[in-house]
Design an enzyme around this catalytic site. Structure first.
Site: not given
Ligand SMILES: [Zn+2]
Length: 239
Positions: A77, A96, A98, A166
């Site tokens: 990603e 980024h 979760h 996500h």
């Molecule tokens: Zn991710």
């Protein structure tokens, strides 16, 4: 310590803090724009953030191409990071993750909004990017630049976005700022869920959010950073 060496050390610390504070677990990542070349960014090889060492940090072009991989496998990603640096000259660090408390907001019609003063840095609204809108049934991962650019477009000039089913992405002016927003996005989401169970919630007003953001300068962020460094067992550098 040279400038590049310092930034890599700071990036390792950012990874360790995000892990210690529960924003990332085995997954999730933080990057920084290259201090000597704005067309490049630095991001670890694919590894759990709490384990990252300076030798894991790789250099990428903004389209996610590794510059000198030396056998190291990158995060799939990485396009999230490149697309934000490409779109935003004001952004120098991207997280980024979760983190658990934000997920329900991405999957429901309840939006995250600042509920306490530390949460103001998340911005007035936290938009939700739904990969299904433009890309249909996917693995939900941002695995190419088209998806990364679509996410960056939805974020606009904002600091945060949720990703349906996500996680979340955060953009900051430097590593400490991006980590700060990421931690308080998670805390805000947790507190907001608690408050919503109690009844109607009075969120910060738009003016209150603006006033808090205007006061969130390096002085306060560095105070938090020193504390988080200690908790993560990392050296603190005065800036
Ligand atoms: Zn991710």
């Amino acid at each position: 310590m040279g400038k590049l060496e310092y930034v890599i050390d700071e990036l390792v610390t950012g990874n360790r803090i995000l892990a210690r504070e529960g924003v990332v677990d085995s997954f999730g990542h933080i990057s920084v724009r290259h201090p000597n070349n704005p067309q490049r960014f630095l991001l670890s090889r694919a590894r759990a953030p709490d384990l990252i060492e300076p030798a894991d940090v790789m250099e990428f072009a903004l389209d996610g191409t590794p510059v000198d991989a030396r056998g190291r496998a990158p995060y799939l990603e990485r396009f999230i990071h490149g697309a934000l640096y490409e779109a935003r000259s004001d952004v120098n660090s991207v997280v980024h993750n979760h983190s658990e408390s934000v997920i329900p907001f991405g999957a429901s019609n309840k939006r995250i909004k600042p509920i306490f003063h530390m949460g103001a840095s998340i911005g007035h609204e936290v938009p939700v990017w739904d990969s299904h809108d433009h890309f249909g049934d996917t693995s939900l991962l941002v695995e190419n630049m088209d998806m990364g650019r679509d996410l960056a477009k939805l974020m606009g000039k904002g600091a945060t976005a949720l990703m349906r089913g996500h996680g979340a992405t955060v953009a900051g002016r430097n590593i400490r700022h991006a980590v700060y927003i990421s931690i308080y996005l998670e805390v805000n989401a947790r507190l907001q869920q608690q408050a919503m169970q109690m009844g109607d919630v009075k969120f910060l007003t738009a003016g209150e959010v603006d006033n808090v953001i205007a006061r969130t300068a390096s002085f306060g962020i560095n105070r938090a950073w020193e504390n988080w460094c200690r908790r993560a067992g990392r050296p603190f550098h005065v800036e």
